[in-house]
Design a protein around this motif. Sequence first.
Motif, PDB file in Angstrom:
ATOM      1  N   ARG A 103       0.903  -1.247  -0.111  1.00  0.00           N
ATOM      2  CA  ARG A 103       0.156   0.071  -0.049  1.00  0.00           C
ATOM      3  C   ARG A 103       0.791   1.224  -0.046  1.00  0.00           C
TER       4      ARG A 103
ATOM      5  N   GLN B  20       0.347   4.921   1.267  1.00  0.00           N
ATOM      6  CA  GLN B  20      -0.418   6.216   1.693  1.00  0.00           C
ATOM      7  C   GLN B  20      -0.587   7.300   0.922  1.00  0.00           C
TER       8      GLN B  20
ATOM      9  N   GLU C 115      -5.598   7.499  -0.297  1.00  0.00           N
ATOM     10  CA  GLU C 115      -4.298   6.899  -0.556  1.00  0.00           C
ATOM     11  C   GLU C 115      -3.963   6.633  -2.098  1.00  0.00           C
TER      12      GLU C 115
END
Length: 307
Positions: free
Chosen positions: A153, A155, A199
């Motif tokens: 991921r 952010q 995100e």
Amino acid sequence: MIDVCLLGTGGMMPLPNRFLTALFVRYNGKCVLIDCGEATQIAMKKKGLSAKPIDIICFTHYHADHISGLPGMLLTMGNAERTEPLLVVGPKGLERVVNALRVIAPELPFEIRFKEITEDEMSFEPEGMPGFTITAFKVNHNITCYGYTMSLRRQGKFDVEAAQSAGIDRRYWNPLQKGETITTPEGIVYTPDMVLGAERKGIKLTYTTDSRPTDSIVRNAKNSDLFICEGMYGEPDKQAKARENKHMTFYEAARMARDAEVQEMWLTHYSPSLVNPVEFMPDVKKIFANSKAAKDGRSVELRFEEE
């Protein structure tokens, strides 16, 4: 950034010029190995990689060409004076299979921890790998078999103006940016969503071998930056054999890459009878242009998109 190395590209048996399929992935100083067939250690040595720092070994299934190298790998780790626990992940029966192989590697200076996959799909975030998720998903082989997707991921950007408007002291900016929630001595609570934007696109890697084409592969590989997929057969006349043995052709893999809208596909897990995979690539590229007939040791650094 994620470092990826496809250690070998062979299926069924190692050959003098082709090791068995195994994937080495490194992120944040942690290392993941997917599958460990015979000669995986040699393939690692050729790339200058050490067995000692491997934190996780994931198995797709328990056919010998995907797991027979494990006892030697464990012994090498032990001889390197490793003491940190090793996490082993795999389908149902994992502990029984690993302990059976450990008959020839009984004494190790480190603990083996087991994470058995009991569902059609299972995700977890390994310790020490923040934002990094491993997802196992069931595929269609002649025994229980899983593919793996690894996602990192990313952010949102830190919003300085939002932090200043909220009166947040600068000393709290860095932990908030790392996703931590802050409670000040005065009892004021600051959460990351107060200072982070939406995100952003992360990194996604999908690896699957020993399967017929399935919806689960396309779904889990969706928008992957790199899709590593078995191509057992390149010869057009091997379609019936692929169906019979629950394997895939180059062209079936390319259609899945196209349907999953991946950025790039590497073919792997070639039949020992397949001498020159490259000769079949012109027709494969007609289906999915960014296809590669991978060779042993092919490596890449997957990075976040530039903004």
